[in-house]
Design a protein around this motif. Structure first.
Motif, PDB file in Angstrom:
ATOM      1  N   PRO A  80      33.338 102.788  33.705  1.00 49.15           N
ATOM      2  CA  PRO A  80      32.826 102.628  35.080  1.00 49.15           C
ATOM      3  C   PRO A  80      33.933 102.590  36.132  1.00 49.15           C
ATOM      4  CG  PRO A  80      32.831 100.516  33.968  1.00 49.15           C
ATOM      5  CD  PRO A  80      33.286 101.530  32.947  1.00 49.15           C
ATOM      6  N   MET A  81      33.588 102.971  37.343  1.00 52.33           N
ATOM      7  CA  MET A  81      34.515 102.869  38.463  1.00 52.33           C
ATOM      8  C   MET A  81      34.664 101.416  38.889  1.00 52.33           C
ATOM      9  SD  MET A  81      34.328 104.734  42.206  1.00 52.33           S
ATOM     10  CE  MET A  81      33.109 103.605  42.921  1.00 52.33           C
ATOM     11  N   LEU A  82      33.598 100.642  38.717  1.00 54.23           N
ATOM     12  CA  LEU A  82      33.580  99.240  39.116  1.00 54.23           C
ATOM     13  C   LEU A  82      33.259  98.366  37.908  1.00 54.23           C
ATOM     14  CD1 LEU A  82      31.491  99.664  42.387  1.00 54.23           C
ATOM     15  CD2 LEU A  82      33.964  99.275  42.259  1.00 54.23           C
ATOM     16  N   PRO A  83      33.726  97.119  37.883  1.00 52.06           N
ATOM     17  CA  PRO A  83      33.398  96.224  36.767  1.00 52.06           C
ATOM     18  C   PRO A  83      31.894  96.087  36.579  1.00 52.06           C
ATOM     19  CG  PRO A  83      35.131  95.266  38.139  1.00 52.06           C
ATOM     20  CD  PRO A  83      34.620  96.480  38.875  1.00 52.06           C
ATOM     21  N   GLU A  84      31.476  95.806  35.349  1.00 49.71           N
ATOM     22  CA  GLU A  84      30.054  95.761  35.030  1.00 49.71           C
ATOM     23  C   GLU A  84      29.302  94.687  35.817  1.00 49.71           C
ATOM     24  OE1 GLU A  84      29.029  95.690  30.949  1.00 49.71           O
ATOM     25  OE2 GLU A  84      30.128  97.522  30.448  1.00 49.71           O
ATOM     26  N   ARG A  85      29.974  93.607  36.159  1.00 48.94           N
ATOM     27  CA  ARG A  85      29.271  92.581  36.942  1.00 48.94           C
ATOM     28  C   ARG A  85      28.827  93.142  38.284  1.00 48.94           C
ATOM     29  NH1 ARG A  85      27.693  87.668  38.152  1.00 48.94           N
ATOM     30  NH2 ARG A  85      28.237  86.701  40.160  1.00 48.94           N
ATOM     31  N   ILE A  86      29.598  94.074  38.826  1.00 44.50           N
ATOM     32  CA  ILE A  86      29.226  94.709  40.092  1.00 44.50           C
ATOM     33  C   ILE A  86      28.272  95.867  39.848  1.00 44.50           C
ATOM     34  CG2 ILE A  86      30.101  95.916  42.127  1.00 44.50           C
ATOM     35  CD1 ILE A  86      30.907  92.986  42.012  1.00 44.50           C
ATOM     36  N   CYS A  88      25.045  94.939  42.092  1.00 41.94           N
ATOM     37  CA  CYS A  88      24.680  96.097  42.914  1.00 41.94           C
ATOM     38  C   CYS A  88      23.470  96.854  42.381  1.00 41.94           C
ATOM     39  CB  CYS A  88      25.863  97.062  43.019  1.00 41.94           C
ATOM     40  SG  CYS A  88      27.126  96.502  44.179  1.00 41.94           S
ATOM     41  N   SER A  89      23.253  96.824  41.097  1.00 44.24           N
ATOM     42  CA  SER A  89      22.182  97.612  40.483  1.00 44.24           C
ATOM     43  C   SER A  89      20.816  97.184  41.022  1.00 44.24           C
ATOM     44  CB  SER A  89      22.219  97.440  38.965  1.00 44.24           C
ATOM     45  OG  SER A  89      21.275  98.285  38.347  1.00 44.24           O
TER      46      SER A  89
END
Length: 781
Positions: free
Chosen positions: A347-353, A358-359
């Motif tokens: 991912p471009m961003l950490p999974e928490r984000i 964000c999801s």
């Protein structure tokens, strides 16, 4: 970059007469283009020479003649000489001069042009502009003496990737008391003895990464295993090779993880508009973990817009969490985009984000950027407005699930959504389709093949997902939202990165004309080509045996889309202005557009940072390079997995079609699953086969036997090389003489029968001569 060598002569300033109407010579124009590489457009040339009024028509003709003569090329509405380097590009540092300075070569360089030019790379003063040997950097050409060891001088704008210290390879054990050794994936590296005390429980044949721990005075250096990835037959091991070989960042720095973990969910409306009562739904693949877009549509109640629709698109508000200059922002810029492999995502961003905060999860309040668009009954967009909102997804649906409901097969979830949500969505899509048909974008039909993995990470089978109206609906809604974003930012005079796609170069069009002539088709020789011209060609071959081949050749003739602050439009979509707005979770370009909208519309304090306009050209170059890097890594992983899968089918025969012809042989695409393999010319019968460029064919000197692009052939798998991701075939059927097929006996298998029997189908992507891969089908708009 151009396949021609670069002219390295130094240019001096020239003075030209600027009397209005006094036309410059061809030589004067070429000299000006040479002095201003990448900056000389038609407007700049006219201004420099004082060309005004009707004289501009004569200038246009001169420029056209120079292009047809191969003396200049048009890139992004700018003129350059064939072979010139652009002002800004990405380079690898590959060596040092005798004085210790770094030398680099362009990342994008056509091997057919010979050796790439050597560039003297000058570091900057800041830490992020000081590359080391083996690093990758974004550089800008500059004036200065490059010395005798380089052809150009450039200064570093930013270091994009630092060389990884670990070495990747296959662990090989020896008999007796001899230590195991590492067989590096990179064939340029030497074998390394592995310290038996630092084995990390690795087994023979495992993919591992090692760090050199010590080097004796004699023999190989010795290394210790840092990480074990498991058997080379697994997807994780294969994708790890791609990550390593392409230098893709895949471990988040601690500062990024800390920032992500400290982020708090948005649970209050605050200054946001409340969209929670709008029944927006997400429609994604069934295994999607992050959902960055949701849609809803309803008939327009305005009596002046009878038959029109209002479409709502909500996109995850990544800008709220990823603020400019923060650790997450810097890492997202470096990565550029997420990278997708058959069983995992980098991912471009950490999974928490990306997967949590964000999801746009079902039944959860989420911050979003929303756009409300009004269309008339012909599909023309009348108006649009952007909003910063709090929304709540009414349902998480898969493409197949939504399509089945529309087709009359509902389930417990879609039954309640059918009349109020899904049917209005499809009705709005029917309206948008009218607008798309009137616009006539390029309509390539190249279904993308997918790999289904077993639980152990090995290949189960290859399949082509069905292209549903549900896919097309989401695609068209996203395109319209992207257009609306570009229009708003342009109107507000806010800096942005456009998604641009240039028209085909004259050289590519000439190659396409030559190919079409071999199948009795023509491409107009004059006038500006629009996507509709290519669509006419594709319609003629639709539902014929040549359809897939012609679609791919047309794709090869197209330019590559990229990100650029200078707008030249999007040729493939036939749009005057276009930007990426709808996927900020996985693309950095979209995050920049979100920030632009926040700044332009006064939607918060987390918009574009000060001074970003001067950096957009460099950022566009970085993330365009990251996109190409991701595509190569994804393709290489597929190639290696398929080569592994087919390694037990050596000796099996397959039906295929000639998909490419070069001097050294032919690329073959298997009909059942689209596998790509290479047939060396030296293995074709007893004749000597010469390459005929005009007809895209190999022709036997004595027999006249011909193998031409598009011909059907029967081939046998001779070799499958998992490391290289390549398949090698031999032809066992026939060629043609004067248009007639001739039959020849099938040669004996060179490798014996396949293990366990042939499946009769395969897929993959082999490497051709000099390791160049056969062209793939993926296209990113």
């Amino acid at each position: 970059m151009s396949a021609k060598r670069i002219n390295t002569r130094k240019h001096t300033k020239r003075k030209h007469a600027k009397v209005p109407g006094d036309m410059p010579s061809r030589e004067d124009i070429l000299a000006f283009v040479a002095d201003n590489p990448g900056r000389a457009g038609k407007r700049e040339i006219a201004r420099h020479f004082g060309i005004i009024g009707g004289a501009r028509i004569h200038l246009k003709k001169i420029l056209k003649d120079l292009a047809e003569d191969g003396l200049i090329e048009k890139r992004n509405k700018r003129m350059i000489r064939p072979g010139d380097l652009p002002p800004v590009f990405v380079a690898n540092t590959v060596a040092r001069t005798s004085d210790g300075d770094l030398l680099g070569t362009p990342v994008d360089w056509d091997d057919e042009a010979g050796n790439p030019p050597q560039i003297l790379i000058l570091a900057g003063k800041t830490k992020n502009t000081q590359p080391g040997l083996g690093d990758r950097a974004l550089i800008r050409l500059s004036e200065g003496d490059s010395g005798s060891e380089a052809e150009f001088t450039a200064r570093v704008i930013r270091v994009l990737e630092k060389r990884q210290g670990a070495i990747l390879g296959i662990l090989r054990k020896r008999d007796g008391n001899r230590p195991p050794y590492l067989e590096p994936i990179d064939r340029k590296q030497r074998e390394l003895d592995v310290d038996p005390a630092e084995m990390k429980e690795a087994e023979d044949g495992d993919l591992v990464s090692v760090q050199i721990s010590r080097s004796g005075k004699y023999g190989h250096p010795r290394a210790g295993i840092v990480e074990r990835f498991g058997s080379m037959n697994s997807e994780k091991a294969v994708s790890e090779i791609a990550l390593h070989s392409h230098g893709i960042p895949h471990v988040f720095p601690n500062a990024v993880e800390v920032q992500a973990e400290s982020a708090k969910p948005v649970d209050k409306l605050g200054q946001r508009e409340d969209w929670r009562q709008i029944p927006l739904v997400t429609i994604d693949p069934p295994d999607a973990k992050d959902h960055d877009d949701a849609v809803y549509a309803e008939p327009d109640e305005n009596p002046d817009n009878e038959g029109g629709y209002v479409a709502y698109v909500a996109i995850a508000d990544v800008a709220h969490y990823v603020t400019p200059g923060s650790p997450m922002d810097r890492e997202a810029n470096l990565r550029g985009n997420s990278v997708y492999f058959p069983d995992r995502v980098i991912p471009m961003l950490p999974e928490r984000i990306s997967n949590q905060l964000c999801s746009l999860r079902e039944k959860e309040d989420k911050p979003a950027m929303g756009v409300r668009m009004v269309f008339d009954k012909t599909g023309r967009k009348i108006s649009h407005t952007f909003h910063r909102v709090l929304m709540r997804s009414a349902a998480k649906l898969s493409y197949i699930q939504a399509q089945k409901a529309i087709d009359g097969v509902t389930d417990e979830k879609t039954e309640t959504l059918l009349d109020g949500v899904l049917k209005p969505l499809w009705a709005a899509y029917a309206v948008l389709q009218k607008g798309r048909e009137a616009r006539e974008p390029l309509e390539l039909d190249l279904p993308e093949r997918k790999i289904k993995l077993k639980e152990d990470g090995t290949v189960d089978h290859v399949y082509v997902p069905e292209r549903l109206d549900a896919h097309k609906l989401i695609e068209e809604f996203m395109i319209q939202a992207n257009v609306a974003a570009a229009e708003t930012l342009e109107k507000k005079k806010t800096p942005l990165l456009y998604r641009v796609h240039d028209a085909s170069t004259p050289e590519k069009l000439e190659n396409l004309k030559e190919f079409l002539s071999t199948i009795d088709m023509k491409l107009p020789s004059s006038g500006g080509l629009r996507p509709s011209v290519f669509n006419g060609i594709l319609k003629k071959v639709k539902d014929t045996s040549q359809a897939h081949l012609v679609n791919e050749i047309v794709l090869r003739s197209q330019a590559q889309a990229e990100y650029n602050p200078q707008n030249i439009g999007h040729f493939g979509l036939n749009l005057r202005r276009y930007a990426h707005f709808t996927s900020p979770i996985r693309r950095y370009a979209d995050l920049i557009v979100h920030r632009g909208l926040i700044s332009a519309l006064g939607l918060g304090k987390d918009g574009l940072p000060e001074g970003v306009e001067s950096k957009l050209e460099a950022i566009g170059g970085e993330i365009s390079g990251a996109e190409r890097r991701a595509m190569l890594a994804e393709r290489d992983t597929i190639d290696r997995l398929i080569a592994l899968w087919m390694s037990d089918q050596v000796g099996a025969t397959f039906q295929g079609r000639i998909a490419g012809v070069v001097k050294s042989g032919m690329f073959i695409r298997l009909e059942d699953t689209g596998a790509d393999g290479f047939v060396p010319a030296s293995t074709i019968g007893l004749d000597y086969y010469r390459y005929d460029e005009a007809s895209h064919a190999l022709i036997g000197d004595k027999t006249g036997e011909t193998y031409q692009l598009g011909d059907q052939v029967e081939v046998r798998l001779v070799d499958a090389a998992p490391f290289a991701g390549s398949l090698t075939f031999e032809v066992v059927s026939h060629g043609r003489i004067a248009g007639k097929a001739i039959r020849k006996p099938m040669p004996k298998a060179r490798r014996g029968p396949p293990k366990g029997g042939a499946r009769g189908s395969a897929t993959g992507g082999p490497k051709g001569p000099k390791g160049k891969a056969a062209p793939r089908k993926k296209t990113r708009r």
